[in-house]
Design an enzyme around this catalytic site. Structure first.
Site, PDB file in Angstrom:
ATOM      1  N   ARG A  12       0.865  -1.122  -0.010  1.00 28.82           N
ATOM      2  CA  ARG A  12       0.020   0.103  -0.076  1.00 28.82           C
ATOM      3  C   ARG A  12       0.992   1.496  -0.053  1.00 28.82           C
ATOM      4  NH1 ARG A  12      -5.455  -0.754   1.592  1.00 28.82           N
ATOM      5  NH2 ARG A  12      -5.679   1.349   2.439  1.00 28.82           N
ATOM      6  N   TYR A  13       2.087   1.192   0.577  1.00 27.17           N
ATOM      7  CA  TYR A  13       2.731   2.575   0.885  1.00 27.17           C
ATOM      8  C   TYR A  13       3.950   2.809   0.104  1.00 27.17           C
ATOM      9  CZ  TYR A  13      -0.782   2.020   4.626  1.00 27.17           C
ATOM     10  OH  TYR A  13      -1.843   1.843   5.279  1.00 27.17           O
ATOM     11  N   THR A 103      34.473 -14.080   6.568  1.00 32.15           N
ATOM     12  CA  THR A 103      33.179 -14.522   7.218  1.00 32.15           C
ATOM     13  C   THR A 103      31.813 -14.008   6.896  1.00 32.15           C
ATOM     14  OG1 THR A 103      32.483 -14.650   9.672  1.00 32.15           O
ATOM     15  CG2 THR A 103      33.192 -12.263   8.758  1.00 32.15           C
ATOM     16  N   HIS A 151      -0.424  28.406  20.879  1.00 33.42           N
ATOM     17  CA  HIS A 151      -1.200  27.713  21.899  1.00 33.42           C
ATOM     18  C   HIS A 151      -2.503  27.394  21.238  1.00 33.42           C
ATOM     19  CE1 HIS A 151       1.475  29.232  25.154  1.00 33.42           C
ATOM     20  NE2 HIS A 151       1.305  30.292  24.357  1.00 33.42           N
ATOM     21  N   SER A 281     -16.251   9.268   3.556  1.00 28.50           N
ATOM     22  CA  SER A 281     -16.971   8.377   4.646  1.00 28.50           C
ATOM     23  C   SER A 281     -17.917   7.687   3.861  1.00 28.50           C
ATOM     24  CB  SER A 281     -17.487   9.430   5.787  1.00 28.50           C
ATOM     25  OG  SER A 281     -18.474   8.590   6.489  1.00 28.50           O
ATOM     26  N   SER A 326      20.390  -9.552  14.521  1.00 24.28           N
ATOM     27  CA  SER A 326      19.999 -10.137  13.079  1.00 24.28           C
ATOM     28  C   SER A 326      18.535 -10.014  12.815  1.00 24.28           C
ATOM     29  CB  SER A 326      20.759 -11.432  12.854  1.00 24.28           C
ATOM     30  OG  SER A 326      20.302 -11.740  11.515  1.00 24.28           O
ATOM     31  N   ARG A 330      16.809  -6.797  10.455  1.00 23.07           N
ATOM     32  CA  ARG A 330      16.303  -7.182   9.155  1.00 23.07           C
ATOM     33  C   ARG A 330      14.755  -6.582   9.007  1.00 23.07           C
ATOM     34  NH1 ARG A 330      16.807 -12.715   7.417  1.00 23.07           N
ATOM     35  NH2 ARG A 330      19.124 -12.738   8.609  1.00 23.07           N
TER      36      ARG A 330
END
Length: 476
Positions: A12-13, A103, A151, A281, A326, A330
């Site tokens: 969706r985004y 590694t 305010h 609506s 980890s 992710r």
């Protein structure tokens, strides 16, 4: 119809561009590019690796045999070694030198940094486009007086354009911080299991200069200038916290804008885009809800809270590394980027099509300005020979009567009419109208807009003009 959960961030985004960066395909192709860079650099520094082996690796960077890797991972329970194996199946002559001396974090962490940088550049591009749209808006409405609010109560006048520069300045601060993070992002480099490069000391027979050159070569081949000077098993997890804090800062700015616009839409002074067939609506057909601004608020809130994840992860990395980073990273890093991408897509859409109702704004100004203008009227009347104390008392009395009329009887503000009818002020109706011209109550607001856009914003937009006019799609 899907029968299992899929993140709405993708559906969706977020854009396809951002979603792809955090896909498995992007990750595993980047791993292979890193293996090529390592093997090629080791060959160039004299290890027993042939050009034919490197070329074989290069020829299979993009055509990943995922099914082989997936089957292997079921056996060995290790994603990196599964892909080393799958790569070796495709590259039989080179399989013995893939991942040589490295590694898992060599591919995992370096790929994460590469992806993070590309994701930050997408964020930068979209941020610049928001700034560009808002700058146009600020200049267009630099002279339009509007009620300022402190305010959330009516205060001295500002202009619609000047208020917009506050939104822009927040983003300009964010852009400055974003540029700093992008410019200072480094690769983990070629460091070995606990960061000591011990395995490479064996490969290069203790030749430290060659090991340092190896790292420089790999870093350069991957498009970076530097690696972190020292690491444990991973790049410093603090980097993820810095990155997501930067995303959070941008989200905070977008959140503030979206809240302001939602309030302005409630006041019917401004609106976000509302499409011809859009439904506000399901029950109240007349409604024009600020749905996109609300979505900005919702996703921005997610990003702000999400930034806590890497902060805690960075705090709890024991010694050289612990694996509780980890699974969390992710999720948190990818979703932070995807959510902010969604925020900026919406921000671009809204900022490029905001609707301003000038007559409503003027009506609200006129309803409050009489109270604000009384001191100006009193000072001008004193210049005409009036008694300040007498005039002050008249204004106080008329103000109380008018306030009662507005609050208790629900009628309009007639304070200026009362003053116009009182000859004590010795001012004509025309003279009073000139005194209460809203444009005389905005101070330097129009000039501030011009100065800020021309001196601060325009140079940034000029230097990033290649980023402007990005297309975004809003799916809902």
């Amino acid at each position: 119809m899907r029968t299992t959960y899929e993140t709405p961030l993708n559906r969706r985004y977020a854009s396809e561009e951002m979603s792809y960066l955090f896909s498995d395909e992007m990750k595993f192709k980047t791993w292979r590019k890193l293996w090529v860079a390592l093997a090629e650099s080791e060959m160039e520094l004299g290890l027993n690796i042939t050009k034919e082996q490197v070329d074989e690796l290069k020829s299979h960077v993009d055509d990943i045999n995922y099914e082989v890797a997936e089957e292997r991972e079921k056996i060995v329970r290790h994603d990196v070694m599964s892909h080393v194996y799958a790569y070796g199946v495709q590259c039989p002559s080179a399989k013995g030198i893939i991942h040589l001396g490295a590694t898992s974090c060599y591919v995992g962490d370096n790929a994460d940094m590469i992806i993070t940088k590309q994701a930050l550049l997408i964020i930068k591009k979209k941020l610049i486009n928001v700034i560009s749209h808002l700058s146009d808006f600020a200049m267009k409405y630099k002279d339009l007086p509007t009620l300022g609010f402190t305010h959330l109560q009516p205060a001295q006048l500002t202009t619609v354009g000047k208020r917009c520069t506050l939104w822009i300045q927040d983003l300009m601060i964010d852009l400055e911080n974003l540029n700093f993070v992008i410019d200072n992002l480094k690769l983990r480099g070629v460091k070995g299991t606990t960061g000591t490069q011990s395995s490479f000391m064996d490969l290069f027979n203790g030749n430290e200069e060659k090991i340092k050159e190896l790292e420089k070569k790999v870093v350069s081949k991957m498009g970076f200038e530097k690696a972190y000077n020292v690491t444990g098993q991973t790049y410093p997890r603090k980097v993820d916290s810095i990155v997501l804090n930067t995303l959070s800062e941008i989200a905070q700015s977008a959140y503030k804008f979206s809240n302001d616009l939602r309030i302005l839409q409630n006041m019917k002074e401004m609106e976000e885009p509302f499409e011809k067939n859009q439904i506000g609506s399901s029950a109240m057909a007349y409604k024009r809800n600020p749905m996109r601004s609300e979505r900005i608020s919702a996703l921005a809130r997610y990003v702000i809270v999400d930034a806590l994840n890497p902060a805690i992860t960075a705090s709890t990395q024991w010694f050289e590394r612990t694996l509780d980073d980890s699974a969390n990273k992710r999720l948190s890093v990818a979703e932070g980027f995807l959510a902010l991408d969604g925020v900026l897509n919406l921000y671009i859409n809204v900022s490029s099509n905001m609707v301003v109702y000038e007559k409503v704004i003027t009506s609200h100004v006129n309803s409050e300005l009489p109270f604000m203008a009384t001191e100006n009227i009193m000072m001008e009347a004193v210049k005409r020979g009036g008694d300040r104390q007498e005039l002050h008392e008249l204004i106080r009395t008329y103000s109380m009567q008018t306030a009662k009329r507005i609050k208790e009887e629900g009628l309009s503000n007639d304070l200026i009419d009362r003053i116009k009818k009182d000859s004590t002020f010795k001012l004509s109706e025309k003279e009073i109208d000139e005194i209460i011209d809203p444009k005389k109550f905005v101070g330097r607001a129009p000039g501030q807009v011009v100065d800020y856009i021309q001196e601060c914003v325009k140079p940034v937009l000029e230097s990033n003009k290649d980023c402007i006019n990005v297309d975004v799609n809003i799916s809902v």
